[in-house]
Design a protein around this motif. Sequence first.
Motif, mmCIF file in Angstrom:
data_model
loop_
_atom_site.group_PDB
_atom_site.id
_atom_site.type_symbol
_atom_site.label_atom_id
_atom_site.label_comp_id
_atom_site.label_asym_id
_atom_site.label_seq_id
_atom_site.Cartn_x
_atom_site.Cartn_y
_atom_site.Cartn_z
ATOM 1 N N GLY A 49 0.793 -1.227 0.000
ATOM 2 C CA GLY A 49 0.000 0.000 0.000
ATOM 3 C C GLY A 49 0.821 1.271 0.000
ATOM 4 O O GLY A 49 0.264 2.371 -0.054
ATOM 5 N N LYS A 50 2.133 1.152 0.040
ATOM 6 C CA LYS A 50 2.986 2.347 0.132
ATOM 7 C C LYS A 50 3.475 2.807 -1.244
ATOM 8 O O LYS A 50 3.185 2.186 -2.260
ATOM 9 C CB LYS A 50 4.150 2.078 1.088
ATOM 10 N N THR A 51 4.239 3.915 -1.242
ATOM 11 C CA THR A 51 4.636 4.576 -2.484
ATOM 12 C C THR A 51 6.042 4.174 -2.908
ATOM 13 O O THR A 51 6.966 4.126 -2.088
ATOM 14 C CB THR A 51 4.572 6.109 -2.308
ATOM 15 N N LEU A 52 6.208 3.900 -4.200
ATOM 16 C CA LEU A 52 7.504 3.604 -4.794
ATOM 17 C C LEU A 52 7.780 4.648 -5.877
ATOM 18 O O LEU A 52 6.902 4.960 -6.671
ATOM 19 C CB LEU A 52 7.499 2.202 -5.410
ATOM 20 N N VAL A 53 8.992 5.169 -5.909
ATOM 21 C CA VAL A 53 9.407 6.113 -6.949
ATOM 22 C C VAL A 53 10.216 5.348 -7.999
ATOM 23 O O VAL A 53 11.052 4.506 -7.661
ATOM 24 C CB VAL A 53 10.265 7.251 -6.345
ATOM 25 N N ILE A 54 9.942 5.613 -9.269
ATOM 26 C CA ILE A 54 10.681 4.965 -10.357
ATOM 27 C C ILE A 54 11.110 6.024 -11.363
ATOM 28 O O ILE A 54 10.310 6.868 -11.782
ATOM 29 C CB ILE A 54 9.837 3.895 -11.081
ATOM 30 N N ALA A 75 1.908 -5.795 -8.911
ATOM 31 C CA ALA A 75 1.686 -7.202 -8.561
ATOM 32 C C ALA A 75 2.168 -7.543 -7.166
ATOM 33 O O ALA A 75 1.639 -8.443 -6.508
ATOM 34 C CB ALA A 75 2.389 -8.094 -9.579
ATOM 35 N N ASN A 76 3.169 -6.801 -6.687
ATOM 36 C CA ASN A 76 3.741 -7.099 -5.379
ATOM 37 C C ASN A 76 3.105 -6.310 -4.239
ATOM 38 O O ASN A 76 3.497 -6.480 -3.086
ATOM 39 C CB ASN A 76 5.253 -6.863 -5.399
ATOM 40 N N GLY A 77 2.141 -5.429 -4.575
ATOM 41 C CA GLY A 77 1.355 -4.824 -3.504
ATOM 42 C C GLY A 77 1.624 -3.375 -3.170
ATOM 43 O O GLY A 77 1.093 -2.861 -2.179
ATOM 44 N N PHE A 78 2.448 -2.692 -3.946
ATOM 45 C CA PHE A 78 2.606 -1.256 -3.690
ATOM 46 C C PHE A 78 1.286 -0.548 -3.981
ATOM 47 O O PHE A 78 0.514 -0.968 -4.848
ATOM 48 C CB PHE A 78 3.719 -0.668 -4.572
ATOM 49 N N GLY A 79 1.036 0.553 -3.259
ATOM 50 C CA GLY A 79 -0.206 1.282 -3.442
ATOM 51 C C GLY A 79 -0.125 2.377 -4.474
ATOM 52 O O GLY A 79 -1.122 2.747 -5.100
ATOM 53 N N ARG A 80 1.070 2.912 -4.655
ATOM 54 C CA ARG A 80 1.237 4.033 -5.585
ATOM 55 C C ARG A 80 2.656 4.030 -6.127
ATOM 56 O O ARG A 80 3.609 3.700 -5.419
ATOM 57 C CB ARG A 80 0.954 5.362 -4.872
ATOM 58 N N TYR A 101 7.896 13.130 -0.826
ATOM 59 C CA TYR A 101 6.586 12.472 -0.794
ATOM 60 C C TYR A 101 6.556 11.283 0.162
ATOM 61 O O TYR A 101 5.609 10.496 0.146
ATOM 62 C CB TYR A 101 6.191 12.052 -2.215
ATOM 63 N N GLN A 102 7.599 11.181 0.993
ATOM 64 C CA GLN A 102 7.695 10.141 2.023
ATOM 65 C C GLN A 102 7.410 8.753 1.440
ATOM 66 O O GLN A 102 6.640 7.966 1.999
ATOM 67 C CB GLN A 102 6.745 10.459 3.187
ATOM 68 N N ALA A 103 8.056 8.489 0.309
ATOM 69 C CA ALA A 103 7.903 7.190 -0.332
ATOM 70 C C ALA A 103 8.618 6.104 0.468
ATOM 71 O O ALA A 103 9.530 6.386 1.258
ATOM 72 C CB ALA A 103 8.469 7.244 -1.751
ATOM 73 N N PHE A 104 8.201 4.880 0.257
ATOM 74 C CA PHE A 104 8.862 3.751 0.920
ATOM 75 C C PHE A 104 10.287 3.589 0.393
ATOM 76 O O PHE A 104 11.217 3.252 1.133
ATOM 77 C CB PHE A 104 8.068 2.467 0.678
ATOM 78 N N GLY A 129 14.023 4.604 2.053
ATOM 79 C CA GLY A 129 13.117 5.699 2.381
ATOM 80 C C GLY A 129 13.776 7.019 2.720
ATOM 81 O O GLY A 129 13.128 8.065 2.644
ATOM 82 N N ASN A 130 15.062 7.017 3.104
ATOM 83 C CA ASN A 130 15.726 8.301 3.350
ATOM 84 C C ASN A 130 16.189 8.944 2.050
ATOM 85 O O ASN A 130 16.727 10.050 2.046
ATOM 86 C CB ASN A 130 16.902 8.141 4.326
ATOM 87 N N GLY A 131 15.985 8.246 0.932
ATOM 88 C CA GLY A 131 16.382 8.757 -0.375
ATOM 89 C C GLY A 131 17.748 8.301 -0.821
ATOM 90 O O GLY A 131 18.173 8.611 -1.929
#
Length: 542
Positions: A49-54, A75-80, A101-104, A129-131
């Motif tokens: 459910g969390k955010t991933l940046v690509i 497919a693996n469950g990220f939310g955004r 954006y406090q992404a995972f 998550g710290n970038g």
Amino acid sequence: MIKTVATTPYGDQKPGTSGLRKKVPVFQQENYAQNFIQSIFDSLEDFQGKTLVIGGDGRYFNREVIQIAIKMAAANGFGRVLVGRGGILSTPAASNVIRKYQAFGGIVLSASHNPGGPTEDFGIKYNIGNGGPAPEKITEAIFARTKVIDSYKIAEAADVNLDIEGTHEIAGMQVTIIDPVSDYAALMEELFDFNAIRALLQNGFRIVFDAMSAVTGPYAKEILENRLGAPKGSVLNFMPLPDFGGHHPDPNLVHAKALYDQMMGDDAPDFGAASDGDGDRNLIIGRGIFVTPSDSLAMLAANAHLAPGYSKGLAGIARSMPTSGAADRVAEKLGIGIYETPTGWKFFGNLLDAGLATICGEESAGTGSNHVREKDGLWAVLLWLNILAVRQESVVEIARQHWMIYGRNYYSRHDYEEVDSAAANGLVTALRDKLASLPGTKIGDLTVQTADDFSYHDPVDHSVSSNQGIRILFEGGSRVVYRLSGTGTSGATLRVYIERFEPDAARHDIETQEALADLIQAAEEIADIRQRTGRQTPSVIT
């Protein structure tokens, strides 16, 4: 619909200092990229459910892998998922987006300063998550997983249009295409005095920035020309190309020779700079003077208080072990901490997060600060411009005054690229075997004081990283360092770092290779480089 695909492991997916880097045809093997991406997800916890940046640097195969990563994240469950428009996000911009954006975490597709194209280099890196780049415990877990992986999950869906900002849905996951430049540009406006820089540029101060047909182009175009008012055409090669225009996007004196020649010419601009494939490295050249990355780190740290974002001073300075000791003397004068780490930006993350360091740097043209958790090429350029705007002096004047106060560290790096791996490893093993016997040895007028294989004890998490580079320290403060690089994709790269401290201002105008000649000869003799590698001269001298 979510699909589970059976796969078999590849044995060569060990991440280096900045992720997994291989030639494009290697990544194009069946399930090769999918295996590594799934191994990343399998090594993480609690991201549902969390955010991933690509995003990536726009090199060849970037768009294809982004589509795969988006569908596998769903497919693996990220939310955004947040993706840079056109698949573009410079490495420092990706770090900023993760933090803002406090992404995972984030997946950065880049092989940094390595060439791009159908038969050239590609890379996949995971940032936490710290970038910042994933620490060793995560990269080791990813590698362990790649060796046993037997399936991956992917959503069956149409490709996302990466070229138009907006939001889509894939298998219940939100995919948002974002402007890759705006968040980063806003951060730079917070850190630097844009009004002062704008006034400098309007006063006839001339700059040239070579983006090397790489990712920094859109960022430099927007910030330097559109927001700061540099004349159109100040930013060269600003369009990111999949093969970087056939050039090697490494901002050093070999691959940015045209810029160097321009800056040494009769009608040179006042300030020249370049950045690399993914935007995290920088080259700084004033009219008639190349500023080494080690010196640049020291000079930026000594003058950082002139920029609004650093007006309260620095908590500390961190540098990689092979980087010259120039920054050490700045830290001593400022009364702040100095930290010597292994090569690899991930080692700075703990120091930045703990508030122990504010500015960090590596001799390999990387400098940055606590604004993100990656090195940042354009940040270094803007900090230089802020300093120049406030001091109203040239780059040469600033450098000479710095050396007058702190002394000069003559410094050079000799790279032997694509050396036979067995020969390179044999050279390092032989060096390690003779370390105990080297102290007291005389080579010409030089006497070895100490010799060791650098180990780093992290002051924050108390982890230990061993075998990080062989150091030969001579009486009087000079040194030679040997290290095998982890950023290439063919053979091994032997890097030899040579440094002499010169406190006498009357000796600050010697040509660098001449000033280091006896140390260069000693480096050859101690390691028997020619005999062991078959190379008579380095591939690149910087």
